[in-house]
Design an enzyme around this catalytic site. Sequence first.
Site, PDB file in Angstrom:
ATOM      1  N   HIS A 112       0.846  -1.207   0.000  1.00 32.56           N
ATOM      2  CA  HIS A 112       0.000   0.000   0.000  1.00 32.56           C
ATOM      3  C   HIS A 112       0.876   1.251   0.000  1.00 32.56           C
ATOM      4  O   HIS A 112       0.575   2.231  -0.670  1.00 32.56           O
ATOM      5  CB  HIS A 112      -0.907   0.008   1.232  1.00 32.56           C
ATOM      6  CG  HIS A 112      -1.846  -1.154   1.327  1.00 32.56           C
ATOM      7  ND1 HIS A 112      -1.706  -2.142   2.272  1.00 32.56           N
ATOM      8  CD2 HIS A 112      -2.932  -1.502   0.591  1.00 32.56           C
ATOM      9  CE1 HIS A 112      -2.682  -3.033   2.123  1.00 32.56           C
ATOM     10  NE2 HIS A 112      -3.435  -2.677   1.113  1.00 32.56           N
ATOM     11  N   GLU A 168      -0.548  -4.006  -9.182  1.00 31.11           N
ATOM     12  CA  GLU A 168      -0.547  -5.110 -10.147  1.00 31.11           C
ATOM     13  C   GLU A 168      -0.735  -6.445  -9.438  1.00 31.11           C
ATOM     14  O   GLU A 168      -1.007  -7.459 -10.072  1.00 31.11           O
ATOM     15  CB  GLU A 168       0.762  -5.115 -10.945  1.00 31.11           C
ATOM     16  CG  GLU A 168       0.847  -3.967 -11.920  1.00 31.11           C
ATOM     17  CD  GLU A 168       2.106  -4.007 -12.772  1.00 31.11           C
ATOM     18  OE1 GLU A 168       3.045  -4.748 -12.409  1.00 31.11           O
ATOM     19  OE2 GLU A 168       2.148  -3.286 -13.780  1.00 31.11           O
ATOM     20  N   LYS A 169      -0.559  -6.438  -8.122  1.00 22.59           N
ATOM     21  CA  LYS A 169      -0.787  -7.645  -7.327  1.00 22.59           C
ATOM     22  C   LYS A 169      -2.158  -8.241  -7.655  1.00 22.59           C
ATOM     23  O   LYS A 169      -2.310  -9.445  -7.781  1.00 22.59           O
ATOM     24  CB  LYS A 169      -0.691  -7.254  -5.843  1.00 22.59           C
ATOM     25  CG  LYS A 169      -1.331  -8.192  -4.870  1.00 22.59           C
ATOM     26  CD  LYS A 169      -0.397  -9.301  -4.521  1.00 22.59           C
ATOM     27  CE  LYS A 169      -0.895 -10.182  -3.410  1.00 22.59           C
ATOM     28  NZ  LYS A 169      -2.303 -10.245  -3.203  1.00 22.59           N
ATOM     29  N   GLN A 203     -17.839  -7.265  -1.650  1.00 24.45           N
ATOM     30  CA  GLN A 203     -16.902  -8.006  -2.501  1.00 24.45           C
ATOM     31  C   GLN A 203     -16.435  -9.309  -1.866  1.00 24.45           C
ATOM     32  O   GLN A 203     -15.577  -9.991  -2.413  1.00 24.45           O
ATOM     33  CB  GLN A 203     -15.721  -7.128  -2.899  1.00 24.45           C
ATOM     34  CG  GLN A 203     -14.774  -6.779  -1.772  1.00 24.45           C
ATOM     35  CD  GLN A 203     -13.805  -5.705  -2.193  1.00 24.45           C
ATOM     36  OE1 GLN A 203     -14.197  -4.561  -2.394  1.00 24.45           O
ATOM     37  NE2 GLN A 203     -12.533  -6.056  -2.346  1.00 24.45           N
ATOM     38  N   SER A 263      -2.403  -8.422   2.986  1.00 24.20           N
ATOM     39  CA  SER A 263      -2.952  -8.355   4.345  1.00 24.20           C
ATOM     40  C   SER A 263      -3.307  -9.758   4.837  1.00 24.20           C
ATOM     41  O   SER A 263      -3.301 -10.023   6.036  1.00 24.20           O
ATOM     42  CB  SER A 263      -4.201  -7.475   4.357  1.00 24.20           C
ATOM     43  OG  SER A 263      -3.903  -6.247   3.738  1.00 24.20           O
ATOM     44  N   VAL A 321       4.885  -5.459  -4.605  1.00 23.39           N
ATOM     45  CA  VAL A 321       5.918  -5.378  -3.567  1.00 23.39           C
ATOM     46  C   VAL A 321       5.971  -6.726  -2.848  1.00 23.39           C
ATOM     47  O   VAL A 321       4.927  -7.289  -2.483  1.00 23.39           O
ATOM     48  CB  VAL A 321       5.612  -4.239  -2.569  1.00 23.39           C
ATOM     49  CG1 VAL A 321       6.642  -4.207  -1.451  1.00 23.39           C
ATOM     50  CG2 VAL A 321       5.577  -2.898  -3.304  1.00 23.39           C
TER      51      VAL A 321
HETATM   52  P1  AMP Z   1      -6.307  -4.211  -0.607  1.00 24.56           P
HETATM   53  O1  AMP Z   1      -6.201  -3.396   0.649  1.00 24.56           O
HETATM   54  O2  AMP Z   1      -5.775  -5.594  -0.479  1.00 24.56           O
HETATM   55  O3  AMP Z   1      -7.663  -4.128  -1.251  1.00 24.56           O
HETATM   56  O4  AMP Z   1      -5.316  -3.512  -1.623  1.00 24.56           O
HETATM   57  C1  AMP Z   1      -5.421  -2.149  -1.925  1.00 24.56           C
HETATM   58  C2  AMP Z   1      -4.551  -1.851  -3.108  1.00 24.56           C
HETATM   59  O5  AMP Z   1      -3.195  -2.170  -2.785  1.00 24.56           O
HETATM   60  C3  AMP Z   1      -4.926  -2.671  -4.339  1.00 24.56           C
HETATM   61  O6  AMP Z   1      -4.830  -1.857  -5.495  1.00 24.56           O
HETATM   62  C4  AMP Z   1      -3.884  -3.769  -4.326  1.00 24.56           C
HETATM   63  O7  AMP Z   1      -3.613  -4.299  -5.607  1.00 24.56           O
HETATM   64  C5  AMP Z   1      -2.675  -3.020  -3.786  1.00 24.56           C
HETATM   65  N1  AMP Z   1      -1.710  -3.975  -3.205  1.00 24.56           N
HETATM   66  C6  AMP Z   1      -1.952  -4.919  -2.269  1.00 24.56           C
HETATM   67  N2  AMP Z   1      -0.847  -5.652  -2.027  1.00 24.56           N
HETATM   68  C7  AMP Z   1       0.113  -5.165  -2.859  1.00 24.56           C
HETATM   69  C8  AMP Z   1       1.492  -5.495  -3.105  1.00 24.56           C
HETATM   70  N3  AMP Z   1       2.082  -6.495  -2.460  1.00 24.56           N
HETATM   71  N4  AMP Z   1       2.153  -4.776  -4.015  1.00 24.56           N
HETATM   72  C9  AMP Z   1       1.551  -3.770  -4.703  1.00 24.56           C
HETATM   73  N5  AMP Z   1       0.281  -3.388  -4.508  1.00 24.56           N
HETATM   74  C10 AMP Z   1      -0.443  -4.080  -3.609  1.00 24.56           C
END
Ligand code: AMP
Length: 286
Positions: free
Chosen positions: A37, A151-152, A61, A189, A179
């Site tokens: 993040h 891109e994850k 979701q 997470s 990352v």
């Molecule tokens: P989330 O909180 O999991 O919904 O993620 C929020 C944003 O952070 C989304 O656009 C994810 O793709 C991005 N994200 C989550 N983990 C990673 C990571 N390891 N590297 C890059 N972006 C991430």
Amino acid sequence: MRQISTLSEWRAATEDIRQSGQRVGVIPTMGALHEGHRSLIQRAIDDGTTPCVTIFVNPRQFNDEVDLHAYPQPLDDDLARCREWGVAYVLTPTIQEMWPSYPQATATTVQVAGVTEEFEGAGRPGHFDGVASVVTKLFVVTGPSTAYFGEKDFQQLAMVRRLVLDMGFDIDIVGCPIVRDDKGLALSSRNARLSPTGRTAALAISRALKWAADRPRTVDEIDHHVRAALIQAGIDVAYVAVVNQETLQTDIVDGSARVLVAGIVEGVRLLDNAPVVIRKDDTTCC
Ligand code: AMP
């Protein structure tokens, strides 16, 4: 940094940013913030936008109640991180603030066809409708010039690009690289729910992707190697697919493609992917 929990205050705050001649950069998240993040936030800062983070665990979701309730929500830590990382505004709405009829169903759903149908869409019915609906709402109430996604979640990123194209949102979508931790595991997470043994097993995913990406290979080679590596590590394979980077179709038209992987370790669904170059010639081997 200002924390805001109502949509009316959020609209007013983001309007003030625009009025002062700044661009709004939005980073939608579900919290439990980590370095992945942070990279999105840093990209928003580097781009010169005012970084506005949203933290909302969107029930629409999740197609699995257990997964929803197990989702970590360390709000105080998240706010401390946002402050430390240079975030200007954080939106932390309640579920009712985002979806007023909750727990009754919300009448309006945004649905993006095509890119959402396979992979995560097939394994988690309704998931992308929930994401498309919440992202649309966040775009409408925030009015960003730019939105940052990882891109994850490659399929999610492809869906958001399609949503913006179809709906005519004047928003630049920036995809940020995955990352990883020092061993290669893609940060998520959900990783917090893995035991040390589970974490070690999970490393097979990034290792196999690294193998796939390190030179041109055929689709079959990648498919066989990645599947075998996951199975050998005791990972339950949800899918392994080599896809076109834009359409996510499996009929590759040029040399560059993406390998998408989802594997289940200790009940935790782990996603990862990597860019690959496809070698069409099957006669010579690696
Ligand atoms: P989330 O909180 O999991 O919904 O993620 C929020 C944003 O952070 C989304 O656009 C994810 O793709 C991005 N994200 C989550 N983990 C990673 C990571 N390891 N590297 C890059 N972006 C991430």
